[in-house]
Design a protein around this motif. Structure first.
Motif, PDB file in Angstrom:
ATOM      1  N   GLY A  50       0.804  -1.219   0.000  1.00  0.00           N
ATOM      2  CA  GLY A  50       0.000   0.000   0.000  1.00  0.00           C
ATOM      3  C   GLY A  50       0.835   1.266   0.000  1.00  0.00           C
ATOM      4  N   ILE A  51       1.864   1.298   0.828  1.00  0.00           N
ATOM      5  CA  ILE A  51       2.733   2.483   0.901  1.00  0.00           C
ATOM      6  C   ILE A  51       3.482   2.703  -0.404  1.00  0.00           C
ATOM      7  CG2 ILE A  51       4.820   3.400   1.984  1.00  0.00           C
ATOM      8  CD1 ILE A  51       3.726   2.331   4.667  1.00  0.00           C
ATOM      9  N   ILE A  52       4.026   1.627  -0.961  1.00  0.00           N
ATOM     10  CA  ILE A  52       4.752   1.760  -2.236  1.00  0.00           C
ATOM     11  C   ILE A  52       3.819   2.287  -3.318  1.00  0.00           C
ATOM     12  CG2 ILE A  52       5.869   0.455  -4.090  1.00  0.00           C
ATOM     13  CD1 ILE A  52       7.098  -1.331  -1.877  1.00  0.00           C
ATOM     14  N   ALA A  53       2.595   1.759  -3.372  1.00  0.00           N
ATOM     15  CA  ALA A  53       1.627   2.202  -4.382  1.00  0.00           C
ATOM     16  C   ALA A  53       1.292   3.684  -4.207  1.00  0.00           C
ATOM     17  CB  ALA A  53       0.369   1.351  -4.296  1.00  0.00           C
ATOM     18  N   LEU A  54       1.060   4.086  -2.972  1.00  0.00           N
ATOM     19  CA  LEU A  54       0.748   5.499  -2.718  1.00  0.00           C
ATOM     20  C   LEU A  54       1.916   6.407  -3.089  1.00  0.00           C
ATOM     21  CD1 LEU A  54      -1.158   5.245   0.668  1.00  0.00           C
ATOM     22  CD2 LEU A  54      -2.098   5.994  -1.529  1.00  0.00           C
ATOM     23  N   ILE A  55       3.122   6.014  -2.728  1.00  0.00           N
ATOM     24  CA  ILE A  55       4.306   6.810  -3.063  1.00  0.00           C
ATOM     25  C   ILE A  55       4.425   6.979  -4.579  1.00  0.00           C
ATOM     26  CG2 ILE A  55       6.837   6.765  -3.102  1.00  0.00           C
ATOM     27  CD1 ILE A  55       6.697   5.600  -0.234  1.00  0.00           C
ATOM     28  N   GLN A  56       4.160   5.899  -5.318  1.00  0.00           N
ATOM     29  CA  GLN A  56       4.253   5.998  -6.779  1.00  0.00           C
ATOM     30  C   GLN A  56       3.221   6.977  -7.336  1.00  0.00           C
ATOM     31  OE1 GLN A  56       4.949   1.449  -7.563  1.00  0.00           O
ATOM     32  NE2 GLN A  56       5.418   2.644  -9.378  1.00  0.00           N
ATOM     33  N   VAL A  80       5.456  -1.350  -8.487  1.00  0.00           N
ATOM     34  CA  VAL A  80       4.493  -2.354  -8.036  1.00  0.00           C
ATOM     35  C   VAL A  80       3.346  -2.500  -9.033  1.00  0.00           C
ATOM     36  CG1 VAL A  80       3.089  -0.839  -6.579  1.00  0.00           C
ATOM     37  CG2 VAL A  80       3.332  -3.223  -5.971  1.00  0.00           C
ATOM     38  N   TYR A  81       3.083  -1.452  -9.800  1.00  0.00           N
ATOM     39  CA  TYR A  81       2.025  -1.487 -10.803  1.00  0.00           C
ATOM     40  C   TYR A  81       2.398  -2.351 -12.009  1.00  0.00           C
ATOM     41  CZ  TYR A  81      -0.383   2.018  -8.135  1.00  0.00           C
ATOM     42  OH  TYR A  81      -1.033   2.667  -7.121  1.00  0.00           O
ATOM     43  N   LYS A  82       3.615  -2.809 -12.053  1.00  0.00           N
ATOM     44  CA  LYS A  82       4.035  -3.738 -13.094  1.00  0.00           C
ATOM     45  C   LYS A  82       3.520  -5.152 -12.791  1.00  0.00           C
ATOM     46  CE  LYS A  82       8.279  -4.428 -15.665  1.00  0.00           C
ATOM     47  NZ  LYS A  82       9.710  -4.185 -15.671  1.00  0.00           N
ATOM     48  N   PHE A  83       3.205  -5.404 -11.518  1.00  0.00           N
ATOM     49  CA  PHE A  83       2.778  -6.737 -11.093  1.00  0.00           C
ATOM     50  C   PHE A  83       1.285  -6.833 -10.822  1.00  0.00           C
ATOM     51  CE2 PHE A  83       7.138  -5.990  -9.702  1.00  0.00           C
ATOM     52  CZ  PHE A  83       7.778  -6.997 -10.412  1.00  0.00           C
ATOM     53  N   THR A  84       0.655  -5.725 -10.495  1.00  0.00           N
ATOM     54  CA  THR A  84      -0.781  -5.685 -10.233  1.00  0.00           C
ATOM     55  C   THR A  84      -1.316  -4.323 -10.619  1.00  0.00           C
ATOM     56  OG1 THR A  84      -2.499  -5.769  -8.524  1.00  0.00           O
ATOM     57  CG2 THR A  84      -0.310  -5.130  -7.794  1.00  0.00           C
ATOM     58  N   ARG A  85      -2.487  -4.310 -11.248  1.00  0.00           N
ATOM     59  CA  ARG A  85      -3.078  -3.027 -11.640  1.00  0.00           C
ATOM     60  C   ARG A  85      -3.714  -2.320 -10.455  1.00  0.00           C
ATOM     61  NH1 ARG A  85      -5.534  -6.112 -16.080  1.00  0.00           N
ATOM     62  NH2 ARG A  85      -7.611  -5.563 -15.309  1.00  0.00           N
ATOM     63  N   ASN A  86      -3.933  -3.047  -9.373  1.00  0.00           N
ATOM     64  CA  ASN A  86      -4.642  -2.485  -8.215  1.00  0.00           C
ATOM     65  C   ASN A  86      -3.927  -2.802  -6.902  1.00  0.00           C
ATOM     66  OD1 ASN A  86      -7.244  -1.522  -9.556  1.00  0.00           O
ATOM     67  ND2 ASN A  86      -7.053  -3.625 -10.293  1.00  0.00           N
ATOM     68  N   PRO A  87      -2.703  -2.340  -6.734  1.00  0.00           N
ATOM     69  CA  PRO A  87      -1.978  -2.700  -5.511  1.00  0.00           C
ATOM     70  C   PRO A  87      -2.605  -2.161  -4.231  1.00  0.00           C
ATOM     71  CG  PRO A  87      -0.765  -1.051  -6.749  1.00  0.00           C
ATOM     72  CD  PRO A  87      -1.898  -1.497  -7.613  1.00  0.00           C
ATOM     73  N   MET A  88      -3.278  -1.015  -4.306  1.00  0.00           N
ATOM     74  CA  MET A  88      -3.913  -0.500  -3.089  1.00  0.00           C
ATOM     75  C   MET A  88      -5.080  -1.397  -2.664  1.00  0.00           C
ATOM     76  SD  MET A  88      -3.824   3.577  -3.701  1.00  0.00           S
ATOM     77  CE  MET A  88      -2.821   4.098  -5.066  1.00  0.00           C
ATOM     78  N   THR A 144      -3.428  -5.999 -20.738  1.00  0.00           N
ATOM     79  CA  THR A 144      -3.065  -7.315 -21.261  1.00  0.00           C
ATOM     80  C   THR A 144      -1.768  -7.829 -20.637  1.00  0.00           C
ATOM     81  OG1 THR A 144      -1.907  -6.401 -23.170  1.00  0.00           O
ATOM     82  CG2 THR A 144      -4.232  -6.957 -23.463  1.00  0.00           C
ATOM     83  N   LEU A 145      -0.923  -6.912 -20.192  1.00  0.00           N
ATOM     84  CA  LEU A 145       0.370  -7.310 -19.612  1.00  0.00           C
ATOM     85  C   LEU A 145       0.327  -7.496 -18.094  1.00  0.00           C
ATOM     86  CD1 LEU A 145       2.728  -4.914 -21.591  1.00  0.00           C
ATOM     87  CD2 LEU A 145       2.418  -7.379 -21.942  1.00  0.00           C
ATOM     88  N   THR A 146      -0.636  -6.868 -17.426  1.00  0.00           N
ATOM     89  CA  THR A 146      -0.652  -6.851 -15.963  1.00  0.00           C
ATOM     90  C   THR A 146      -2.007  -7.319 -15.452  1.00  0.00           C
ATOM     91  OG1 THR A 146       0.826  -4.949 -16.060  1.00  0.00           O
ATOM     92  CG2 THR A 146      -0.185  -5.406 -13.943  1.00  0.00           C
ATOM     93  N   ARG A 147      -1.953  -8.236 -14.486  1.00  0.00           N
ATOM     94  CA  ARG A 147      -3.183  -8.789 -13.935  1.00  0.00           C
ATOM     95  C   ARG A 147      -3.901  -7.771 -13.053  1.00  0.00           C
ATOM     96  NH1 ARG A 147      -3.484 -14.188 -14.600  1.00  0.00           N
ATOM     97  NH2 ARG A 147      -4.475 -14.759 -12.653  1.00  0.00           N
ATOM     98  N   ARG A 148      -5.205  -7.975 -12.908  1.00  0.00           N
ATOM     99  CA  ARG A 148      -6.031  -7.062 -12.127  1.00  0.00           C
ATOM    100  C   ARG A 148      -5.643  -7.090 -10.643  1.00  0.00           C
ATOM    101  NH1 ARG A 148     -12.088  -7.782 -13.250  1.00  0.00           N
ATOM    102  NH2 ARG A 148     -11.667  -6.346 -14.941  1.00  0.00           N
ATOM    103  N   TRP A 149      -5.473  -8.262 -10.071  1.00  0.00           N
ATOM    104  CA  TRP A 149      -5.174  -8.392  -8.646  1.00  0.00           C
ATOM    105  C   TRP A 149      -3.731  -8.824  -8.400  1.00  0.00           C
ATOM    106  CZ3 TRP A 149      -8.114  -6.825  -4.599  1.00  0.00           C
ATOM    107  CH2 TRP A 149      -9.424  -6.488  -4.862  1.00  0.00           C
ATOM    108  N   PHE A 150      -3.359  -9.993  -8.859  1.00  0.00           N
ATOM    109  CA  PHE A 150      -1.978 -10.484  -8.667  1.00  0.00           C
ATOM    110  C   PHE A 150      -1.681 -11.603  -9.623  1.00  0.00           C
ATOM    111  CE2 PHE A 150      -4.759 -12.282  -5.433  1.00  0.00           C
ATOM    112  CZ  PHE A 150      -4.627 -13.637  -5.627  1.00  0.00           C
TER     113      PHE A 150
END
Length: 150
Positions: A50-56, A80-88, A144-150
């Protein structure tokens, strides 16, 4: 109902439902060695994501308001958005899983699954429609490259 209820409120409501379930459901309790340690690890992971996503988002100078995705100024798709579209939202889900482990009721996993379903239907899919309209092809490629959750 779409985009009306802030995800933090949804998270708190689902957490409260988990608590009620563990208090009043007379079966489903579980315990195992390291249960509390696992919950702490999950919570730590959730906080970190969550913190990494917010910082980005802050670095990109774009909105973090989930009820106004139209105000998004840039598509963040690295880190982190490279691995999940919704990290928060993933951080909220992992926090609910940590709570479920602490509460020790196996049926809380169903509540966490309901949280995912609710977030997909009333938050993420409406956000994705707006972002697709705003960013077009680049957002479609990102999806297409990044999953919605993980």
């Amino acid at each position: 109902m779409e985009l009306k209820l802030p995800p933090a409120i949804v998270f708190l409501l689902f957490g409260f439902i988990m608590y009620l379930l563990s208090e009043f459901l007379p079966f489903g309790y579980f315990d195992f060695f390291g249960r509390l340690l696992l919950s702490k690890i999950l919570l730590g992971l959730a906080i970190l994501i969550g913190i990494i996503a917010l910082i980005q988002f802050f670095k990109a100078k774009t909105t973090i308001d989930p009820t106004e995705p139209v105000k998004t100024s840039i598509l963040v798709n690295s880190g982190v958005y490279k691995f999940t579209r919704n990290p928060m939202y993933l951080a909220l889900l992992i926090s609910l899983l940590a709570l479920g482990v602490v509460l020790g009721n196996a049926f809380n996993t169903l509540i966490a699954a309901a949280f995912v379903e609710y977030m997909n239907r009333f938050q993420i899919i409406p956000e994705e429609r707006i972002l697709l309209n705003k960013f077009g092809r680049s957002y479609k490629e990102y999806c297409t490259l990044t999953r919605r959750w993980f």
